[in-house]
Design a protein around this motif. Structure first.
Motif, PDB file in Angstrom:
ATOM      1  N   GLY A 190     -21.930 -16.750   2.093  1.00 50.63           N
ATOM      2  CA  GLY A 190     -21.132 -15.565   2.364  1.00 50.63           C
ATOM      3  C   GLY A 190     -19.756 -15.643   1.729  1.00 50.63           C
ATOM      4  O   GLY A 190     -19.232 -16.726   1.443  1.00 50.63           O
ATOM      5  N   THR A 191     -19.157 -14.493   1.509  1.00 50.28           N
ATOM      6  CA  THR A 191     -17.828 -14.425   0.903  1.00 50.28           C
ATOM      7  C   THR A 191     -16.957 -13.430   1.664  1.00 50.28           C
ATOM      8  O   THR A 191     -17.453 -12.526   2.341  1.00 50.28           O
ATOM      9  CB  THR A 191     -17.892 -13.975  -0.571  1.00 50.28           C
ATOM     10  N   MET A 192     -15.670 -13.611   1.528  1.00 58.22           N
ATOM     11  CA  MET A 192     -14.679 -12.657   2.049  1.00 58.22           C
ATOM     12  C   MET A 192     -14.438 -11.665   0.912  1.00 58.22           C
ATOM     13  O   MET A 192     -13.621 -11.890   0.027  1.00 58.22           O
ATOM     14  CB  MET A 192     -13.416 -13.417   2.436  1.00 58.22           C
ATOM     15  N   HIS A 193     -15.167 -10.539   0.917  1.00 56.68           N
ATOM     16  CA  HIS A 193     -15.259  -9.703  -0.274  1.00 56.68           C
ATOM     17  C   HIS A 193     -14.659  -8.303  -0.157  1.00 56.68           C
ATOM     18  O   HIS A 193     -14.667  -7.550  -1.128  1.00 56.68           O
ATOM     19  CB  HIS A 193     -16.736  -9.586  -0.688  1.00 56.68           C
ATOM     20  N   PRO A 194     -14.112  -7.854   0.973  1.00 54.61           N
ATOM     21  CA  PRO A 194     -13.557  -6.494   1.027  1.00 54.61           C
ATOM     22  C   PRO A 194     -12.282  -6.386   0.206  1.00 54.61           C
ATOM     23  O   PRO A 194     -11.632  -7.387  -0.109  1.00 54.61           O
ATOM     24  CB  PRO A 194     -13.267  -6.292   2.509  1.00 54.61           C
ATOM     25  N   LYS A 195     -11.926  -5.165  -0.158  1.00 56.61           N
ATOM     26  CA  LYS A 195     -10.678  -4.900  -0.868  1.00 56.61           C
ATOM     27  C   LYS A 195      -9.957  -3.799  -0.089  1.00 56.61           C
ATOM     28  O   LYS A 195     -10.177  -2.607  -0.310  1.00 56.61           O
ATOM     29  CB  LYS A 195     -10.936  -4.442  -2.301  1.00 56.61           C
ATOM     30  N   LEU A 196      -9.113  -4.216   0.843  1.00 53.68           N
ATOM     31  CA  LEU A 196      -8.475  -3.302   1.790  1.00 53.68           C
ATOM     32  C   LEU A 196      -6.965  -3.411   1.694  1.00 53.68           C
ATOM     33  O   LEU A 196      -6.417  -4.524   1.669  1.00 53.68           O
ATOM     34  CB  LEU A 196      -8.933  -3.640   3.217  1.00 53.68           C
ATOM     35  N   TRP A 197      -6.286  -2.269   1.625  1.00 52.44           N
ATOM     36  CA  TRP A 197      -4.833  -2.192   1.753  1.00 52.44           C
ATOM     37  C   TRP A 197      -4.512  -1.276   2.937  1.00 52.44           C
ATOM     38  O   TRP A 197      -5.037  -0.168   3.032  1.00 52.44           O
ATOM     39  CB  TRP A 197      -4.192  -1.593   0.507  1.00 52.44           C
ATOM     40  N   VAL A 198      -3.625  -1.737   3.814  1.00 55.54           N
ATOM     41  CA  VAL A 198      -3.081  -0.883   4.869  1.00 55.54           C
ATOM     42  C   VAL A 198      -1.564  -1.044   4.824  1.00 55.54           C
ATOM     43  O   VAL A 198      -1.043  -2.138   5.055  1.00 55.54           O
ATOM     44  CB  VAL A 198      -3.613  -1.259   6.266  1.00 55.54           C
ATOM     45  N   LEU A 199      -0.872   0.044   4.494  1.00 57.67           N
ATOM     46  CA  LEU A 199       0.583   0.025   4.371  1.00 57.67           C
ATOM     47  C   LEU A 199       1.192   0.971   5.397  1.00 57.67           C
ATOM     48  O   LEU A 199       0.876   2.174   5.399  1.00 57.67           O
ATOM     49  CB  LEU A 199       1.014   0.448   2.964  1.00 57.67           C
ATOM     50  N   GLU A 200       2.037   0.433   6.268  1.00 60.38           N
ATOM     51  CA  GLU A 200       2.768   1.296   7.196  1.00 60.38           C
ATOM     52  C   GLU A 200       4.061   1.721   6.513  1.00 60.38           C
ATOM     53  O   GLU A 200       4.923   0.892   6.209  1.00 60.38           O
ATOM     54  CB  GLU A 200       3.081   0.575   8.500  1.00 60.38           C
TER      55      GLU A 200
END
Length: 557
Positions: A239-249
Motif C-alpha cells: 500500500g501507498t499514501m497516494h492522495p493529492k489533497l490541499w486544504v487551505l483556510e
C-alpha cells in the motif's frame, strides 16, 4: 506519425527509431562537449580538471537545469543554477511581493462551472512544446486550450493562508516553503501539516514528526493497527499514501476573502509535477455566518472530514483542530459532487473505492432514459497494478459500467509504445521516458499473458493540445459518455488502475466476501443533473475522445 497504425502497424519500427535517436543523442552530447572545450574561454570558471578539456557544470548533481545532472555543458552555462541560488531568488521575489501588500486578483474556484482544471506547465515542458507541429500527434486539429491553473494561483495570497493541510505521495519541502512564504501558517506550530508516508511503511511506524521541519507537522498515517496480525500486515505491505489533497483556510480583510479552499488533484507536492500533465478539482467553500448555528453536514463534507481524520489519526491535536476548522464552513458542494476515497483495510460496506463508485452511479443513473446513460466509459491513468480477472478487474469493470446503457463498453486509455516514442523520444526536446524517474508504469508481463481480459480494452491515449503533446500524462480521469458524446459523469483524483487503489475482493476467515484496500486514495465523482453537451465534454476530457482501440500491431508502453 507512428501512432497512426494504418501507416505503421508494427512497433518494431518504433523500437528501431528509439535506438537511432539514442545513438544520435550520444553523438550530439559528444559534439557539444567538444564545442564547449573549443569555447572554454567564456566558461573558464566552470572548467574542471581531468584532462578532457570539456566544460562541465560547476553545480554537479545539485543543478536545477532539468537535463544537466552534472554533465558536460552543451548549452550556455547561464541556464544552470544551483538550488540555493534559485531559492534565494524566489524568496527575494516573494519578499518584494509581500512588501506591496496588494493581493493579486483572486480566482474564485467553482467546481460547478469548471469541474476539471489542468496544471500550467513549467518552463522546461513549455520549451519542449515549442517544438511541436501545429496539430496533435494524431493528425487531428488542435482543440482550444483547456482551463489551466498554477500552484501560485491556488495559494493566491500568502498572508491570507491561516492553516494548510496537504496529503501527498511525494513532497518537496523547499517547494512548499517557497509556495507559502509570507503565510502566518508557516510560523505557527502545526499551522502547516503534511501527510506523507515514509518509503517503507512496514519498517517505519505511523506517527507525527514535529522536529525535522519545525514548526510544521509531518504526519505518517497508519496502514494497520498496532495489534494487526502478520497476515494483515503482509496484505497491506504494498500500500501507498497516494492522495493529492490541499486544504487551505483563507482569512482575508473582508468576509468575501474568508473561505476554505479544497483541492483534489493528480499532482504531487513538488515543482517536478508541473512538467507533466495533471488534473485538478478545486472548490471554495464559504465561511458560515457568525450568527448561524452549526450547518447540517453534507454527505460530501462528512466523507471528506472522515478521510482527513483517517490521515491525522496519529495526532489527536491536529484531528481536533481540523475538525473545528471544517465546522466553520459550509461544505455543501455543487450538485452531483461526491467524494470517492480509499483507506487501507478490509470492508464489507460500500464506502470506499470501486464499491462507492458503483453505489453512486447505480443510485443516480438507474432512473434515466437509455440515451442519457453512458454508452462507453473511458478511463485514463498513469500506473497499472496486477489486474486479477475475478478479484480486481471484474469488480472494477462492474463499477465503471454501473448505471450504463445496455451494451456499454470500457476503454482503458493508455499510450501505446508507438505513441510514446513518437511524442517523447525527441532529440530536440531531450525527453526520454525510458530513463525518467517519473515515467509511467504499464501492464508489464500481463500484456503477454494468455487470456488477460483487460488487453482487449486498451485504447490510444493521444493529447488533443499542441503544447502538451510532448509531456507525460499523470492524470487519473474516468468519463462516462453517452452515444452522442455527452458527458454523463466524470471522476478525477488519485486512483490508478489497481486493486490497491480501487479494492480487491477477498474472503475473510468466516467465508464472507469483503473488499481489501491497500492505499490511501482520494477523488471526486461528478454526476451533473443533466448530461453536459458533447462540445463541453470535449473541452473537459484530457485526451482525444472517443479513444481508438489498439490495433493488432499495438503494444502497451
Amino acid at each position: 506519425r507512428l501512432q497512426q497504425e494504418e501507416q505503421d502497424p508494427s512497433d518494431a519500427a518504433s523500437l528501431a527509431l528509439a535506438q537511432r535517436l539514442q545513438a544520435s543523442e550520444r553523438l550530439q552530447a559528444s559534439e557539444s562537449g567538444q564545442a564547449a572545450g573549443r569555447h572554454s574561454g567564456s566558461h573558464s570558471a566552470d572548467r574542471q580538471s581531468g584532462g578532457s578539456g570539456a566544460v562541465r557544470c560547476r553545480y554537479g548533481a545539485s543543478c536545477k537545469f532539468q537535463y544537466c545532472q552534472g554533465r558536460t555543458l552543451g548549452r550556455c552555462k547561464y541556464l544552470h543554477r544551483s538550488r540555493e541560488e534559485e531559492r534565494r531568488e524566489e524568496e527575494a521575489e516573494a519578499a518584494r511581493r509581500m512588501a506591496s501588500r496588494s493581493p493579486p486578483p483572486r480566482v474564485v474556484f467553482d467546481a460547478a462551472a469548471t469541474p476539471l482544471w489542468l496544471n500550467r506547465l513549467g518552463d522546461d515542458a513549455a520549451k519542449a512544446a515549442q517544438l511541436d507541429e501545429p496539430s496533435t500527434s494524431s493528425g487531428e486539429p488542435c482543440r482550444a486550450s483547456p482551463p489551466e491553473i498554477s500552484s501560485e494561483q491556488l495559494v493566491w495570497w500568502q498572508p491570507f493562508v491561516r492553516r494548510a493541510l496537504f496529503g501527498t505521495f511525494g513532497v518537496d519541502y523547499d517547494f512548499v516553503r517557497r509556495l507559502l512564504a509570507g503565510s502566518p501558517a508557516t510560523a505557527e506550530p502545526g499551522g502547516v501539516a503534511v501527510c506523507v508516508s515514509p518509503d517503507d511503511h512496514t519498517r517505519n511506524a505511523a506517527g507525527v514528526d514535529h522536529a525535522t521541519h519545525a514548526p510544521w507537522a509531518v504526519v505518517s498515517p497508519p496502514f494497520y493497527d498496532d495489534a494487526a496480525s502478520t497476515r494483515e500486515r503482509n496484505r497491506l505491505k504494498k500500500g501507498t499514501m497516494h492522495p493529492k489533497l490541499w486544504v487551505l483556510e483563507m482569512r482575508g480583510e473582508g468576509a468575501a476573502d474568508a473561505f476554505l479552499r479544497v483541492g483534489i488533484f493528480s499532482s504531487n507536492l513538488g515543482a517536478y509535477d508541473s512538467q507533466i500533465n495533471n488534473c485538478f478539482w478545486v472548490h471554495d467553500f464559504p465561511l458560515l455566518p457568525a450568527h448561524a448555528g452549526p450547518a447540517s453536514p453534507s454527505r460530501f463534507g462528512t466523507d471528506l472530514l472522515r478521510f482527513v481524520e483517517a490521515l491525522l489519526r496519529p495526532s489527536e491535536e491536529l484531528t481536533l483542530a481540523w475538525r473545528t476548522i471544517f465546522a466553520k464552513y459550509d461544505l455543501t458542494p455543487p450538485a452531483g459532487m461526491h467524494i470517492i476515497s480509499s483507506v487501507p483495510g478490509a470492508y464489507r460496506t460500500e464506502d470506499h473505492g470501486a464499491d462507492a463508485l458503483r453505489r453512486w452511479l447505480k443510485h443516480t443513473l438507474r432512473q434515466r432514459a437509455p440515451d442519457r446513460r453512458p454508452a462507453r466509459v473511458e478511463y485514463c491513468f498513469s500506473s497499472m497494478g496486477r489486474l486479477e480477472n475475478k478479484l480486481v478487474w471484474q469488480p472494477l469493470k462492474r463499477a465503471l459500467l454501473a448505471g450504463a446503457a445496455e451494451g456499454a463498453e470500457v476503454r482503458l486509455v493508455w499510450p501505446a509504445m508507438a505513441t510514446m516514442l513518437a511524442t517523447m523520444a525527441s532529440r530536440e526536446s531531450r525527453r526520454q521516458w525510458w530513463a525518467d524517474a517519473h515515467g509511467l508504469v504499464g501492464p508489464g508481463e500481463q500484456w503477454i499473458e494468455a487470456n488477460w481480459e483487460p488487453c482487449a480494452h486498451f485504447s490510444h491515449h493521444i493529447m488533443p493540445w499542441r503544447h502538451r503533446a510532448k509531456t507525460y500524462h499523470h492524470a487519473k480521469v474516468a468519463a462516462g459518455l453517452s452515444a452522442s458524446g455527452e458527458l454523463v459523469w466524470l471522476y478525477q483524483g488519485s486512483h490508478n488502475c489497481s486493486g490497491a487503489a480501487w479494492g480487491k475482493r477477498q474472503m475473510d476467515a468466516h467465508g464472507t466476501w469483503e473488499s481489501l484496500f491497500m492505499s490511501y486514495e482520494l477523488g471526486v465523482l461528478f454526476i451533473p443533473p443533466s448530461p453536459l453537451p458533447a462540445a463541453a465534454a470535449r473541452r473537459i476530457v484530457p485526451w482525444c475522445s472517443p479513444a481508438k482501440y489498439y490495433g493488432p500491431g499495438s503494444v502497451a508502453m
